[in-house]
Write a protein that holds these residues in place. Sequence first.
Motif, PDB file in Angstrom:
ATOM      1  N   THR A   1      19.239  39.043 -31.345  1.00 33.62           N
ATOM      2  CA  THR A   1      19.047  37.955 -32.304  1.00 33.62           C
ATOM      3  C   THR A   1      17.563  37.776 -32.580  1.00 33.62           C
ATOM      4  N   PHE A   2      17.271  36.992 -33.575  1.00 30.05           N
ATOM      5  CA  PHE A   2      15.911  36.576 -33.882  1.00 30.05           C
ATOM      6  C   PHE A   2      15.768  35.130 -33.430  1.00 30.05           C
ATOM      7  N   ASP A   3      14.555  34.711 -33.056  1.00 29.53           N
ATOM      8  CA  ASP A   3      14.342  33.300 -32.723  1.00 29.53           C
ATOM      9  C   ASP A   3      14.575  32.434 -33.952  1.00 29.53           C
ATOM     10  N   ALA A   4      14.005  32.845 -35.063  1.00 27.12           N
ATOM     11  CA  ALA A   4      14.131  32.090 -36.309  1.00 27.12           C
ATOM     12  C   ALA A   4      14.181  33.053 -37.481  1.00 27.12           C
ATOM     13  N   VAL A   5      14.940  32.660 -38.502  1.00 29.72           N
ATOM     14  CA  VAL A   5      15.095  33.466 -39.709  1.00 29.72           C
ATOM     15  C   VAL A   5      14.950  32.546 -40.919  1.00 29.72           C
ATOM     16  N   LEU A   6      14.149  32.965 -41.878  1.00 34.58           N
ATOM     17  CA  LEU A   6      14.074  32.280 -43.174  1.00 34.58           C
ATOM     18  C   LEU A   6      14.522  33.284 -44.214  1.00 34.58           C
ATOM     19  N   TYR A   7      15.587  32.965 -44.904  1.00 36.86           N
ATOM     20  CA  TYR A   7      15.923  33.833 -46.018  1.00 36.86           C
ATOM     21  C   TYR A   7      15.827  33.021 -47.291  1.00 36.86           C
ATOM     22  N   ALA A   8      15.303  33.689 -48.299  1.00 32.12           N
ATOM     23  CA  ALA A   8      14.945  33.013 -49.539  1.00 32.12           C
ATOM     24  C   ALA A   8      15.399  33.841 -50.731  1.00 32.12           C
TER      25      ALA A   8
ATOM     26  N   SER B   1      20.555  32.549 -34.017  1.00 33.71           N
ATOM     27  CA  SER B   1      19.182  32.326 -34.486  1.00 33.71           C
ATOM     28  C   SER B   1      19.079  30.968 -35.176  1.00 33.71           C
ATOM     29  N   LEU B   2      17.886  30.406 -35.166  1.00 31.69           N
ATOM     30  CA  LEU B   2      17.576  29.235 -35.977  1.00 31.69           C
ATOM     31  C   LEU B   2      17.432  29.765 -37.405  1.00 31.69           C
ATOM     32  N   VAL B   3      18.226  29.253 -38.344  1.00 28.75           N
ATOM     33  CA  VAL B   3      18.250  29.811 -39.699  1.00 28.75           C
ATOM     34  C   VAL B   3      17.879  28.751 -40.728  1.00 28.75           C
ATOM     35  N   GLY B   4      16.939  29.109 -41.602  1.00 26.36           N
ATOM     36  CA  GLY B   4      16.563  28.284 -42.738  1.00 26.36           C
ATOM     37  C   GLY B   4      16.794  29.056 -44.016  1.00 26.36           C
ATOM     38  N   VAL B   5      17.176  28.325 -45.058  1.00 24.83           N
ATOM     39  CA  VAL B   5      17.428  28.930 -46.356  1.00 24.83           C
ATOM     40  C   VAL B   5      16.595  28.209 -47.407  1.00 24.83           C
TER      41      VAL B   5
ATOM     42  N   GLY C   1      24.769  23.720 -39.358  1.00 28.49           N
ATOM     43  CA  GLY C   1      23.766  23.982 -38.326  1.00 28.49           C
ATOM     44  C   GLY C   1      22.516  24.658 -38.860  1.00 28.49           C
ATOM     45  N   TRP C   2      22.556  25.128 -40.088  1.00 23.76           N
ATOM     46  CA  TRP C   2      21.388  25.752 -40.692  1.00 23.76           C
ATOM     47  C   TRP C   2      20.518  24.680 -41.345  1.00 23.76           C
ATOM     48  N   ILE C   3      19.363  25.092 -41.845  1.00 20.81           N
ATOM     49  CA  ILE C   3      18.416  24.187 -42.480  1.00 20.81           C
ATOM     50  C   ILE C   3      18.207  24.630 -43.922  1.00 20.81           C
ATOM     51  N   ALA C   4      18.359  23.699 -44.852  1.00 20.79           N
ATOM     52  CA  ALA C   4      18.164  23.987 -46.276  1.00 20.79           C
ATOM     53  C   ALA C   4      16.838  23.388 -46.726  1.00 20.79           C
ATOM     54  N   PHE C   5      16.021  24.202 -47.387  1.00 16.81           N
ATOM     55  CA  PHE C   5      14.741  23.773 -47.942  1.00 16.81           C
ATOM     56  C   PHE C   5      14.823  23.838 -49.462  1.00 16.81           C
TER      57      PHE C   5
END
Length: 185
Positions: A9-16, A32-36, A68-72
């Motif tokens: 896994t990754f510690d954190a992932v940002l996909y955009a 992983s901690l995931v942000g979009v 559980g994910w984060i939306a930006f």
Amino acid sequence: MPRLRPGETFDAVLYAPAYHEFRKAPLRFKGSLVGVALQGALRTCDADGRVFPAADPLRAALPLLRPGWIAFFSDEDTARPEAFARELAERRILAILTRGHNGATLFELDGSEHHHPALPAAPADPTGAGDCFAAAFLVRLAETDSLAEAMRFALAAGALAVEAPGLAAIPSRTAIEERLNREAA
């Protein structure tokens, strides 16, 4: 996208997604901690190529998100950003609404909202500031497990990201920490 070995896994992932290149959220980020970053998903265009906010932001965004994910996203990405953020939080997606020089608001899963003012900046070019903000937020959240710490770190990164044009504006960790120390003094 890098190949993951079984169990990796990754510690954190940002996909955009820039503009509708994903139909649904990738499943590779389990653990992983995931942000979009939703900017691209929240836009559509007409036959003449004019870009405008999607009529139904929730319908546009939900296939790319998981509880559980984060939306930006920014207050420019949709006509009713606060309502959209609340809808995401109701679906167990932490929503972070960036507001440029007006800071950012965190919409938590329990229904609470926390506004954080922007750090002072001398803006030159806002391009990429939201992505710098999001990446910095995820890095710091993965390190500290503190939403407040992550927000402070991200706001410093965002302030630095607008102060120079293009890639020159991407702040280093050292620059972010120096900005935080200067603001605290």
